[in-house]
Design an enzyme around this catalytic site. Structure first.
Site, PDB file in Angstrom:
ATOM      1  N   CYS A  48       0.815  -1.218   0.000  1.00 17.78           N
ATOM      2  CA  CYS A  48       0.000   0.000   0.000  1.00 17.78           C
ATOM      3  C   CYS A  48       0.847   1.266   0.000  1.00 17.78           C
ATOM      4  O   CYS A  48       0.452   2.276  -0.593  1.00 17.78           O
ATOM      5  CB  CYS A  48      -0.987   0.008   1.167  1.00 17.78           C
ATOM      6  SG  CYS A  48      -0.245  -0.242   2.788  1.00 17.78           S
ATOM      7  N   HIS A  65      -1.565   0.440   7.338  1.00 16.30           N
ATOM      8  CA  HIS A  65      -2.226   0.753   6.076  1.00 16.30           C
ATOM      9  C   HIS A  65      -1.825   2.170   5.694  1.00 16.30           C
ATOM     10  O   HIS A  65      -1.408   2.959   6.556  1.00 16.30           O
ATOM     11  CB  HIS A  65      -3.745   0.637   6.218  1.00 16.30           C
ATOM     12  CG  HIS A  65      -4.476   0.706   4.913  1.00 16.30           C
ATOM     13  ND1 HIS A  65      -4.079  -0.015   3.812  1.00 16.30           N
ATOM     14  CD2 HIS A  65      -5.560   1.442   4.510  1.00 16.30           C
ATOM     15  CE1 HIS A  65      -4.902   0.243   2.802  1.00 16.30           C
ATOM     16  NE2 HIS A  65      -5.797   1.136   3.199  1.00 16.30           N
ATOM     17  N   ASP A 122      -8.210   5.626  -1.136  1.00 15.01           N
ATOM     18  CA  ASP A 122      -7.824   4.338  -0.540  1.00 15.01           C
ATOM     19  C   ASP A 122      -8.061   3.251  -1.584  1.00 15.01           C
ATOM     20  O   ASP A 122      -9.195   2.847  -1.842  1.00 15.01           O
ATOM     21  CB  ASP A 122      -8.655   4.068   0.716  1.00 15.01           C
ATOM     22  CG  ASP A 122      -8.272   2.759   1.418  1.00 15.01           C
ATOM     23  OD1 ASP A 122      -7.444   1.998   0.867  1.00 15.01           O
ATOM     24  OD2 ASP A 122      -8.815   2.503   2.504  1.00 15.01           O
TER      25      ASP A 122
END
Length: 213
Positions: A15, A71, A89
């Protein structure tokens, strides 16, 4: 404003690199300011490396809850002051991008009572600084035998402008002692000048983005 997630390069479990490339693309295609000054990279983690987030595509559950070790998302704060802050996201099943307020209530669920070990901290880094200084040689995705835990991206690892090859751990490490006591000028200044930005808790997230101009 809605864009397709498929327009962005996405490698599962990477990520931080996905967001790095997303910021660059938003700058290049005119969605963000050319220098990325309206973008903020937000790392979410805690001391235990256990953070629950809802509506994550990786989840097998109906509510989309996933327990990540960390994250990373991008939050855009337009300078006009009238547009809602947007959360980019790539791993979320919510609209892409999502306005900050519904994203927080649906993904972070601050009203949901969590045990203290699941409290989430947010490291906010100004995107222009992040793009210059972030580096990852992906060592965190190898097991003790040197095998990949998850297949790496096909492009070359990201090297920082100062030739650092790996500092991802510095962005992920967050302790309760790091959390800012209040959202004010000092915190906003730290985010706009410090390589590692500043750390806040989930109750300060919306307040922070309401205060930056």
């Amino acid at each position: 404003m809605a864009m397709e997630v498929s327009e962005f390069l996405h490698t599962p479990f990477y990520c931080e690199e996905n967001v790095y490339l997303l910021c660059k693309k938003l700058c290049a295609n005119g969605t963000a300011d050319a220098d990325g000054s309206d973008l903020f990279v937000v790392f979410i983690s805690n001391e235990k490396k256990q953070i629950p987030l809802w509506h994550q595509k990786a989840s097998k559950r109906a509510d989309g809850i996933t327990l990540w070790d960390y994250h990373v998302v991008c939050i855009q704060r337009k300078k006009d002051g009238d547009s809602p802050c947007l959360v980019w996201d790539l791993d979320s099943s919510l609209p892409f991008p999502s306005p900050l307020t519904p994203y927080v209530s649906e993904t972070i669920r601050p009203s949901f009572q969590l045990f203290s070990e699941f409290q989430r901290y947010f490291r906010i880094v100004h995107a222009p600084i992040f793009i210059r200084y972030f580096a990852s040689d992906r060592r965190h995705m190898k097991d003790s035998a040197g095998n990949w835990v998850a297949e790496p991206p096909t492009y070359e690892p990201i090297v920082a402008e100062d030739n650092n090859v790996h500092n991802l751990n510095e962005y992920i490490e967050m302790r309760a002692a790091d959390v800012a006591t209040n959202v004010g000028a000092d915190l906003i200044n730290a985010v706009s000048t410090e390589k590692l930005g500043a750390v806040i808790d989930e109750n300060q997230l919306e307040e922070f983005f309401s205060q930056i101009s």
